[in-house]
Design a protein around this motif. Structure first.
Motif, PDB file in Angstrom:
ATOM      1  N   LEU A 105       1.424 -49.497 -76.227  1.00 33.74           N
ATOM      2  CA  LEU A 105       1.712 -49.298 -74.802  1.00 33.74           C
ATOM      3  C   LEU A 105       0.743 -48.305 -74.173  1.00 33.74           C
ATOM      4  N   LEU A 106       0.418 -47.254 -74.902  1.00 34.84           N
ATOM      5  CA  LEU A 106      -0.509 -46.259 -74.358  1.00 34.84           C
ATOM      6  C   LEU A 106      -1.901 -46.857 -74.164  1.00 34.84           C
ATOM      7  N   SER A 107      -2.303 -47.739 -75.071  1.00 38.30           N
ATOM      8  CA  SER A 107      -3.615 -48.376 -74.924  1.00 38.30           C
ATOM      9  C   SER A 107      -3.648 -49.316 -73.720  1.00 38.30           C
ATOM     10  N   LEU A 108      -2.451 -49.804 -73.298  1.00 38.62           N
ATOM     11  CA  LEU A 108      -2.356 -50.697 -72.143  1.00 38.62           C
ATOM     12  C   LEU A 108      -2.019 -49.946 -70.858  1.00 38.62           C
ATOM     13  N   ASN A 109      -1.937 -48.631 -70.941  1.00 36.66           N
ATOM     14  CA  ASN A 109      -1.422 -47.832 -69.831  1.00 36.66           C
ATOM     15  C   ASN A 109      -2.160 -48.100 -68.521  1.00 36.66           C
TER      16      ASN A 109
END
Length: 437
Positions: free
Chosen positions: A150-154
């Motif tokens: 999720l953080l990489s897609l933030n």
């Protein structure tokens, strides 16, 4: 499947003469050989199970279908519409079908298995983009690896999904805090108290228990007193020799202070391979920042350096302030950390990185050497996660080890002990020391 049968038995403790007692028991309906074939059928899957001649029904069939959707063979397309060129899943391209599948696996498998299957679905089938939809996030089993995704897609995440994503991340963070906070506080508080002990205490500040134990080697045996004289003086006869401990070294309690006793700098690599470490470091950073006796700074870096210290009161804000991916410039990050050190002898710098340096290697090593020479305790962690030994740059790890900053992977459960040893300036509890670089 089981069948019910009724049997009679004699209970010698309770049964009356001529009376029988009935008991309901269950007996497996499936013969051992058939059960073995059923298990093999589940392991092999539909494409390889012809030799078992075993048909699955009920929950077995549902479990097999969920597994086959992810790991089954045959042609097909990924959710993005591209050919897989080989083995593929039967999840289709629609978010609702994937959401149903996620619900199925949570029904049939334990949480630990669900997390592995989710990770495989993201890696094998390119489902990461579907996590941008709120209904998908509500169906997943939250874990550290999902948070990393999720953080990489933030940056690509639409506003409609961000609140749901924050809720997923917060659940993982709260679970980690519940697991790690109490032990971290207890371990580091003890280390700070021990490091603050003074060697020339006032009488009221003497820690008598530790002082006596530290001076047992100075025990002196005194001559036995004259029995007649002692009896005449005290009215009590005394026999045998006595002794005393000479307190050559006094140990005192450290005086409480409102100022921080130690400065902690967490310098965390936020490249894509370090996702789990970033999550754990953010949680530990928040725990450390909440301790009044510590001054904690959190710095994350790739080719740029970002100081997230002001957000440490909420690790979720910290995580959404990171940007996973990109290059690595350890030297630049250490230069920033070095510029913020004001009390070298009371500072612990923790570098969390796989050491794949994209900056200036020699400058990086010189900075580490300079910090250690000034009195800084320097700790190098190749990972801060439960995943075991990561891939890392062995040459850089060896060079840091030669400077007295051995690099090793650390689990979250070991981290409090590592920090306690660094605070007390003791040897670090390096796991599997014979296998370290």
């Amino acid at each position: 499947m089981t069948t019910t049968r009724t049997t009679t038995r004699t209970d010698p403790m309770r049964q009356k003469p001529g009376e029988t007692m009935e008991r309901t028991t269950t007996a497996p309906h499936t013969p051992p050989d058939a059960e073995r074939l059923r298990r093999w059928r589940m392991v092999l899957g539909a494409d390889s199970a012809d030799g078992t001649d075993r048909a699955l029904t009920g929950q077995d069939a549902a479990m097999d279908s969920a597994l086959n959707a992810l790991y089954g063979g045959g042609g097909g397309k990924k959710p993005n519409g591209r050919d897989t060129g080989g083995r593929s899943a039967g999840l289709g391209a629609s978010a609702p079908s994937v959401a149903r599948w996620l619900g199925d696996i949570r029904t049939y498998f334990p949480s630990s298995v669900v997390q592995v299957m989710q990770r495989d679905a993201i890696d094998r089938l390119g489902l990461a983009t579907l996590l941008l939809e709120p209904e998908m996030l509500e169906a997943v089993e939250p874990d550290v690896h999902l948070v990393g995704t999720l953080l990489s897609l933030n940056k690509a995440m639409p506003e409609t999904t961000k609140e749901t994503a924050r809720a997923v991340v917060r659940k993982v963070v709260e679970d980690l805090e519940a697991r790690l906070e109490s032990r971290t506080r207890a371990t580091l508080t003890g280390a700070l108290d021990r490091s603050a002990r003074i060697s020339r205490p006032r009488h009221r500040d003497i820690d008598w228990d530790r002082t006596i134990r530290a001076n047992l080697k100075n025990y002196l045996t005194l001559p036995a007193p004259d029995t007649a004289t002692t009896a005449e003086t005290t009215g009590t006869a005394t026999t045998g020799a006595t002794g005393t401990v000479v307190p050559e070294r006094l140990i005192g309690y450290g005086r409480s202070s409102r100022s921080a006793k130690k400065d902690i700098v967490l310098c965390v690599d936020q490249s894509g391979s370090m996702a789990a470490s970033v999550v754990h470091a953010s949680v530990f950073g928040a725990v450390l920042a909440s301790m009044r006796t510590l001054s904690t700074r959190l710095v994350v870096f790739d080719t740029a350096v970002v100081d997230l210290t002001d957000q440490l009161d909420d690790p979720v804000d910290v995580l959404f302030g990171t940007q996973l991916g990109g290059g690595t410039d350890i030297n630049r990050a250490l230069a920033y950390c070095q510029s913020r050190i004001t009390r070298p002898a009371d500072t612990v710098v923790v570098l969390i990185s796989d050491l794949y340096e994209g900056g200036i290697r020699d400058e990086m090593l010189k900075r580490v050497a300079a910090m250690k020479a000034s009195g800084v305790q320097f700790v190098t962690l190749l990972a801060l996660s439960d995943e075991g030994a990561p891939a890392y740059d062995h040459e850089h790890a060896a060079a840091l080890g030669a400077l007295g900053a051995p690099a090793f992977a650390c689990t979250p459960d070991l981290f409090p002990d590592v920090m306690a040893a660094a605070i007390e300036k003791r040897p670090l509890p390096i796991p599997d020391k014979g296998h370290q670089p």
